[in-house]
Write a protein that holds these residues in place. Structure first.
Motif, PDB file in Angstrom:
ATOM      1  N   GLY A 146      49.647 -18.840  44.957  1.00 29.04           N
ATOM      2  CA  GLY A 146      50.870 -18.633  45.721  1.00 29.04           C
ATOM      3  C   GLY A 146      52.125 -18.591  44.870  1.00 29.04           C
ATOM      4  N   ARG A 147      51.996 -18.582  43.532  1.00 27.50           N
ATOM      5  CA  ARG A 147      53.185 -18.521  42.664  1.00 27.50           C
ATOM      6  C   ARG A 147      53.682 -17.064  42.587  1.00 27.50           C
ATOM      7  NH1 ARG A 147      54.364 -22.764  39.354  1.00 27.50           N
ATOM      8  NH2 ARG A 147      52.932 -24.538  39.465  1.00 27.50           N
ATOM      9  N   PHE A 148      54.994 -16.874  42.518  1.00 24.95           N
ATOM     10  CA  PHE A 148      55.569 -15.518  42.394  1.00 24.95           C
ATOM     11  C   PHE A 148      56.937 -15.629  41.730  1.00 24.95           C
ATOM     12  CE2 PHE A 148      56.328 -17.194  46.632  1.00 24.95           C
ATOM     13  CZ  PHE A 148      57.700 -17.160  46.723  1.00 24.95           C
ATOM     14  N   THR A 149      57.479 -14.450  41.312  1.00 24.99           N
ATOM     15  CA  THR A 149      58.793 -14.372  40.650  1.00 24.99           C
ATOM     16  C   THR A 149      59.648 -13.340  41.375  1.00 24.99           C
ATOM     17  OG1 THR A 149      58.036 -12.690  39.103  1.00 24.99           O
ATOM     18  CG2 THR A 149      57.850 -15.005  38.406  1.00 24.99           C
ATOM     19  N   PHE A 150      60.978 -13.413  41.137  1.00 27.29           N
ATOM     20  CA  PHE A 150      61.942 -12.465  41.708  1.00 27.29           C
ATOM     21  C   PHE A 150      62.448 -11.529  40.592  1.00 27.29           C
ATOM     22  CE2 PHE A 150      62.028 -15.790  44.856  1.00 27.29           C
ATOM     23  CZ  PHE A 150      62.199 -15.101  46.052  1.00 27.29           C
ATOM     24  N   ALA A 151      62.611 -10.303  40.947  1.00 24.77           N
ATOM     25  CA  ALA A 151      63.195  -9.314  39.996  1.00 24.77           C
ATOM     26  C   ALA A 151      63.739  -8.145  40.791  1.00 24.77           C
ATOM     27  CB  ALA A 151      62.148  -8.833  38.999  1.00 24.77           C
ATOM     28  N   LEU A 152      64.705  -7.455  40.170  1.00 30.16           N
ATOM     29  CA  LEU A 152      65.238  -6.244  40.811  1.00 30.16           C
ATOM     30  C   LEU A 152      64.274  -5.092  40.585  1.00 30.16           C
ATOM     31  CD1 LEU A 152      69.004  -6.520  39.795  1.00 30.16           C
ATOM     32  CD2 LEU A 152      67.970  -7.061  42.013  1.00 30.16           C
ATOM     33  N   PRO A 153      64.108  -4.257  41.533  1.00 28.12           N
ATOM     34  CA  PRO A 153      63.147  -3.149  41.380  1.00 28.12           C
ATOM     35  C   PRO A 153      63.520  -2.268  40.183  1.00 28.12           C
ATOM     36  CG  PRO A 153      63.837  -3.380  43.665  1.00 28.12           C
ATOM     37  CD  PRO A 153      64.720  -4.257  42.862  1.00 28.12           C
ATOM     38  N   GLU A 154      62.504  -1.921  39.447  1.00 27.64           N
ATOM     39  CA  GLU A 154      62.731  -1.120  38.251  1.00 27.64           C
ATOM     40  C   GLU A 154      63.026   0.344  38.601  1.00 27.64           C
ATOM     41  OE1 GLU A 154      59.363  -1.573  35.751  1.00 27.64           O
ATOM     42  OE2 GLU A 154      59.775  -3.700  35.280  1.00 27.64           O
ATOM     43  N   ASP A 155      62.610   0.794  39.769  1.00 27.81           N
ATOM     44  CA  ASP A 155      62.816   2.199  40.110  1.00 27.81           C
ATOM     45  C   ASP A 155      64.213   2.473  40.635  1.00 27.81           C
ATOM     46  OD1 ASP A 155      62.367   0.689  42.350  1.00 27.81           O
ATOM     47  OD2 ASP A 155      61.258   2.236  43.440  1.00 27.81           O
ATOM     48  N   LEU A 156      65.044   1.443  40.724  1.00 24.61           N
ATOM     49  CA  LEU A 156      66.421   1.619  41.165  1.00 24.61           C
ATOM     50  C   LEU A 156      67.336   1.524  39.952  1.00 24.61           C
ATOM     51  CD1 LEU A 156      66.520  -0.500  44.451  1.00 24.61           C
ATOM     52  CD2 LEU A 156      66.247   1.971  44.207  1.00 24.61           C
ATOM     53  N   GLN A 187      79.941 -15.984  40.769  1.00 33.19           N
ATOM     54  CA  GLN A 187      79.866 -16.716  42.034  1.00 33.19           C
ATOM     55  C   GLN A 187      78.585 -16.324  42.770  1.00 33.19           C
ATOM     56  OE1 GLN A 187      83.313 -16.301  44.506  1.00 33.19           O
ATOM     57  NE2 GLN A 187      82.218 -17.051  46.345  1.00 33.19           N
ATOM     58  N   VAL A 188      77.859 -17.362  43.313  1.00 31.80           N
ATOM     59  CA  VAL A 188      76.650 -17.125  44.110  1.00 31.80           C
ATOM     60  C   VAL A 188      77.064 -16.560  45.443  1.00 31.80           C
ATOM     61  CG1 VAL A 188      74.646 -18.150  45.221  1.00 31.80           C
ATOM     62  CG2 VAL A 188      75.395 -18.969  42.978  1.00 31.80           C
ATOM     63  N   ILE A 189      76.519 -15.388  45.730  1.00 32.73           N
ATOM     64  CA  ILE A 189      76.918 -14.767  46.985  1.00 32.73           C
ATOM     65  C   ILE A 189      75.804 -14.769  48.027  1.00 32.73           C
ATOM     66  CG2 ILE A 189      78.625 -13.280  45.845  1.00 32.73           C
ATOM     67  CD1 ILE A 189      76.571 -11.033  45.937  1.00 32.73           C
ATOM     68  N   GLN A 190      74.540 -15.102  47.594  1.00 35.64           N
ATOM     69  CA  GLN A 190      73.462 -15.143  48.600  1.00 35.64           C
ATOM     70  C   GLN A 190      72.220 -15.817  47.991  1.00 35.64           C
ATOM     71  OE1 GLN A 190      73.693 -14.196  51.723  1.00 35.64           O
ATOM     72  NE2 GLN A 190      71.587 -14.786  52.213  1.00 35.64           N
ATOM     73  N   THR A 191      71.479 -16.516  48.823  1.00 36.89           N
ATOM     74  CA  THR A 191      70.177 -17.080  48.429  1.00 36.89           C
ATOM     75  C   THR A 191      69.102 -16.382  49.226  1.00 36.89           C
ATOM     76  OG1 THR A 191      71.102 -19.249  47.919  1.00 36.89           O
ATOM     77  CG2 THR A 191      68.728 -19.140  48.339  1.00 36.89           C
ATOM     78  N   ILE A 192      68.168 -15.832  48.512  1.00 37.80           N
ATOM     79  CA  ILE A 192      67.078 -15.115  49.162  1.00 37.80           C
ATOM     80  C   ILE A 192      65.820 -15.980  49.099  1.00 37.80           C
ATOM     81  CG2 ILE A 192      65.620 -13.062  49.091  1.00 37.80           C
ATOM     82  CD1 ILE A 192      67.960 -11.580  47.845  1.00 37.80           C
ATOM     83  N   ARG A 193      65.122 -16.120  50.249  1.00 41.72           N
ATOM     84  CA  ARG A 193      63.912 -16.952  50.335  1.00 41.72           C
ATOM     85  C   ARG A 193      62.707 -16.045  50.507  1.00 41.72           C
ATOM     86  NH1 ARG A 193      65.365 -22.277  51.237  1.00 41.72           N
ATOM     87  NH2 ARG A 193      67.510 -22.574  51.942  1.00 41.72           N
ATOM     88  N   ALA A 194      61.602 -16.440  49.852  1.00 40.52           N
ATOM     89  CA  ALA A 194      60.350 -15.709  49.959  1.00 40.52           C
ATOM     90  C   ALA A 194      59.202 -16.703  50.047  1.00 40.52           C
ATOM     91  CB  ALA A 194      60.165 -14.787  48.772  1.00 40.52           C
ATOM     92  N   THR A 195      58.050 -16.303  50.559  1.00 39.10           N
ATOM     93  CA  THR A 195      56.882 -17.192  50.706  1.00 39.10           C
ATOM     94  C   THR A 195      55.613 -16.417  50.440  1.00 39.10           C
ATOM     95  OG1 THR A 195      55.792 -18.763  52.168  1.00 39.10           O
ATOM     96  CG2 THR A 195      56.593 -16.733  53.169  1.00 39.10           C
ATOM     97  N   ASP A 196      54.535 -17.193  50.159  1.00 38.77           N
ATOM     98  CA  ASP A 196      53.213 -16.611  49.918  1.00 38.77           C
ATOM     99  C   ASP A 196      52.195 -17.466  50.660  1.00 38.77           C
ATOM    100  OD1 ASP A 196      50.698 -15.805  48.874  1.00 38.77           O
ATOM    101  OD2 ASP A 196      51.730 -15.023  47.092  1.00 38.77           O
ATOM    102  N   LYS A 197      51.317 -16.881  51.492  1.00 39.14           N
ATOM    103  CA  LYS A 197      50.360 -17.637  52.292  1.00 39.14           C
ATOM    104  C   LYS A 197      49.263 -18.264  51.450  1.00 39.14           C
ATOM    105  CE  LYS A 197      50.965 -15.027  56.574  1.00 39.14           C
ATOM    106  NZ  LYS A 197      50.290 -14.200  57.625  1.00 39.14           N
ATOM    107  N   ASP A 198      49.094 -17.772  50.211  1.00 38.25           N
ATOM    108  CA  ASP A 198      48.075 -18.372  49.360  1.00 38.25           C
ATOM    109  C   ASP A 198      48.541 -19.733  48.873  1.00 38.25           C
ATOM    110  OD1 ASP A 198      46.321 -16.243  49.641  1.00 38.25           O
ATOM    111  OD2 ASP A 198      47.412 -15.085  48.119  1.00 38.25           O
ATOM    112  N   ASN A 199      47.622 -20.446  48.255  1.00 42.11           N
ATOM    113  CA  ASN A 199      47.874 -21.847  47.901  1.00 42.11           C
ATOM    114  C   ASN A 199      47.963 -22.005  46.387  1.00 42.11           C
ATOM    115  OD1 ASN A 199      48.284 -24.534  48.229  1.00 42.11           O
ATOM    116  ND2 ASN A 199      46.141 -25.041  48.640  1.00 42.11           N
ATOM    117  N   PHE A 200      48.759 -23.008  46.004  1.00 42.95           N
ATOM    118  CA  PHE A 200      48.867 -23.425  44.613  1.00 42.95           C
ATOM    119  C   PHE A 200      49.085 -22.237  43.663  1.00 42.95           C
ATOM    120  CE2 PHE A 200      46.251 -26.686  46.740  1.00 42.95           C
ATOM    121  CZ  PHE A 200      47.192 -27.697  46.699  1.00 42.95           C
ATOM    122  N   ALA A 201      48.199 -22.091  42.684  1.00 43.22           N
ATOM    123  CA  ALA A 201      48.419 -21.039  41.662  1.00 43.22           C
ATOM    124  C   ALA A 201      48.430 -19.650  42.275  1.00 43.22           C
ATOM    125  CB  ALA A 201      47.337 -21.129  40.586  1.00 43.22           C
TER     126      ALA A 201
END
Length: 573
Positions: A521-531, A505-519
């Motif tokens: 401004g692309r990014f990915t989501f991942a859980l921190p590796e140090d945790l 079950q989806v329990i939350q939607t997290i939103r993120a943004t980047d001020k740069d443009n087009f390419a």
């Protein structure tokens, strides 16, 4: 006066007419016709023998008007056969003018006019005659009425009471065209003799006009009278009585006759060739010159229109007609360029608009001329090679980074050098500078696309020899993006998972943004590796389902899988 014993002794009062013939030849009146006027006798005069009643015997009385002799004018005579010449019969006169104008000799019955009379003032007088016994004052004859008529003499010349006169007739009218009818009046008696019989003649105005001797109608006597050659004629008409014979009286008047205009003249240009100077800076739609053809006619007969007959001239210039001044107004259709074409030739035609078919043989009613337009060289402002410029530069580039170059040159044949500058906004920062000689635009400091992505500046170019001649061009500078901004999560808040939540079950939607443009401004989501890994949750990166809006890229959902959800979970960036 009683009747005699014999019918032959009846003594009627005889009225004798004696007419004096004037020395200047006025004809005597016709012989009078005698008529009997029966009058009633006095009551005491009974005709026991039933004889015919006595009565007055009248014939017409005449008196000449305008008598100028020293003596009174003899009019006529009253006489009774009972008058034995012994002075017993007295003749009496009463009525109009009796005693003042007309007098009677009481003994002889002679009637005289002691004043000069004017028939035009009074044509006849009504009087009464009576014969009485001088001693008994008893009427010898009853009173009776008679008329003295004033006989006309030719003492009035014909007159034109309304003169002088004005008339008009179209030019080029045919011979015999009626112009005007003139009428004279004569105060003399039209029923007696020729004193009032008028004949008309022309004293001045020949050979152009003639007058009918009986009717007084003035007509044209020459063909093709041209108003443009002579417009006014003063015609003197004479009216003479006595049927125009020698000795008749005359009067005259003037008739001023004008020739009215017809369209019998075509327009004419005074010259066959004209030359006009027009600067190349002349504005499109504005008048650059005028031309005029002359027409000797007047009013609508002189109205005309103008047109440009050759295609090359009509493509660059137009011509309209000023109806008040009858001029052709030449205007510019397209911009002039001295460096491309230095002269134009226009074939201009002027045409009458109101033609009269009667005079078509005098045509054609148009004329043409050639107008050469000399284009004058004007010192013009520099001309940029483009109407506007679009340039770009990367953000964060150091100051004095080259942005682009503009180019302008003097269009005149002198090819003066050009100096460049930027029209600075007094309220803004000077972010760009330009080389005054080359037109190279550079930055004055590092630019940030995320602050302002587009910059609009105005570049000016002026001639070194004439700095007042300036031209302008807009330049748009786009700031290009570089990857100088890390993405960040929009919200930073905790969220709670219910212990009854199901796995997947989806329990939350997290939103993120980047001020740069087009390419950038692309990014990915991942859980921190140090945790340490938590098997109770999973993270799903919705790659490929991104919204791009205002340079922002947004991840829509992060999904967590559940084991034993007994403790709250927190976001980690």
């Amino acid at each position: 006066m009683r009747a005699a014993s014999s019918p032959a002794c009846l003594s009627p009062l005889l009225l004798c007419l004696c007419v004096l013939q004037r020395s200047y030849g006025t004809p005597s009146p016709p012989s009078p016709t005698f008529t009997h006027n029966q009058t009633k006798l006095p009551d005491g005069d009974k005709d026991s023998h039933h004889r015919p009643k006595r009565g007055w015997i009248w014939n017409q009385f005449f008196v000449l008007e305008e008598h100028i002799g020293p003596d009174a004018q003899y009019v006529g005579k009253l006489h009774s056969n009972s008058d034995k010449g012994d002075g017993s019969v007295q003749y009496l006169l009463s009525g109009e003018g009796a005693g003042t104008i007309f007098t009677i000799n009481e003994l002889t019955g002679d009637i005289h006019a002691k004043k000069s009379l004017d028939r035009e003032k009074k044509s006849h007088y009504v009087l009464h005659a009576q014969a009485v016994d001088r001693f008994t004052n008893r009427a010898v004859e009853p009173e009776s009425e008679f008329i003295i008529k004033v006989q006309d003499v030719n003492d009035n010349a014909p007159k034109f009471p309304d003169g002088p006169f004005s008339a008009s007739v179209p030019e080029m009218a045919d011979i015999g065209t009626s112009v005007f009818q003139i009428t004279a009046t004569d105060a003399d008696d039209p029923t007696y003799g020729n004193s009032a019989k008028i004949v008309y003649s022309i004293l001045q105005g020949q050979p152009f006009f003639a007058v009918d001797p009986k009717t007084g109608v003035i007509r044209t006597a020459l063909p093709n009278m041209d108003r443009e050659t002579r417009e006014m004629y003063s015609v003197i008409i004479q009216a003479k009585d006595m049927a125009g014979s020698v000795g008749g009286l005359s009067g005259s008047t003037t008739v001023n006759i004008s020739l009215t205009d017809v369209n019998d003249n075509p327009p004419r240009f005074p010259q066959k060739n004209y030359q006009l100077y027009v600067p190349e800076s002349a504005q499109v739609g504005k008048a650059v010159g005028k031309i005029k053809a002359n027409d000797e006619d007047l009013g609508v007969n002189a109205e005309m229109t103008y047109r440009i007959a050759n295609e090359e001239g009509a493509a660059m210039f137009s011509i309209s007609t000023d109806s008040d001044k009858r001029e052709g107004v030449i205007s510019l259709r397209k911009p002039l360029d001295y460096e491309k074409k230095k002269a134009y030739s226009l074939n201009i035609e002027g045409v009458n608009t109101h033609l009269d078919p009667r005079f078509s043989y005098l045509g054609p009613f148009k004329d043409t001329t050639t107008l050469k337009l000399i284009i004058g060289d004007v010192d013009e402002a520099p001309v940029f090679t483009m109407d506007y410029y679009i340039m770009d530069v990367y953000e964060n580039a150091p100051a004095r980074t080259e942005v682009g170059m503009v180019t302008a040159q003097d269009p005149d044949s002198t090819r003066s050098k050009v100096r460049y500058s930027i029209d600075q906004n007094p309220e803004g920062d000077a972010l760009f500078t330009i080389d005054v000689d080359s037109g190279l635009i550079t930055t004055t400091k590092s630019l940030d696309r995320e602050e302002v992505a587009w910059h609009n500046i105005t570049v000016m170019a002026s001639e070194i020899d004439n700095p007042n001649l300036v031209s302008y061009v807009p330049v748009t500078v786009q700031v290009l993006d570089v990857n100088d901004n890390a993405p960040y999560i929009v919200t930073d808040s905790a969220f709670v998972v219910c212990e009854g939540s199901k796995a997947g079950q989806v329990i939350q939607t997290i939103r993120a943004t980047d001020k740069d443009n087009f390419a950038n401004g692309r990014f990915t989501f991942a859980l921190p590796e140090d945790l340490p890994a938590n098997p109770n949750f999973t993270l799903k990166d919705n790659e490929g389902k991104k919204n791009t809006h205002n340079n922002k890229t947004t991840l829509r959902r992060i999904c967590f899988g559940l084991g034993k959800p007994s403790t709250p979970l927190h976001k980690h960036i």
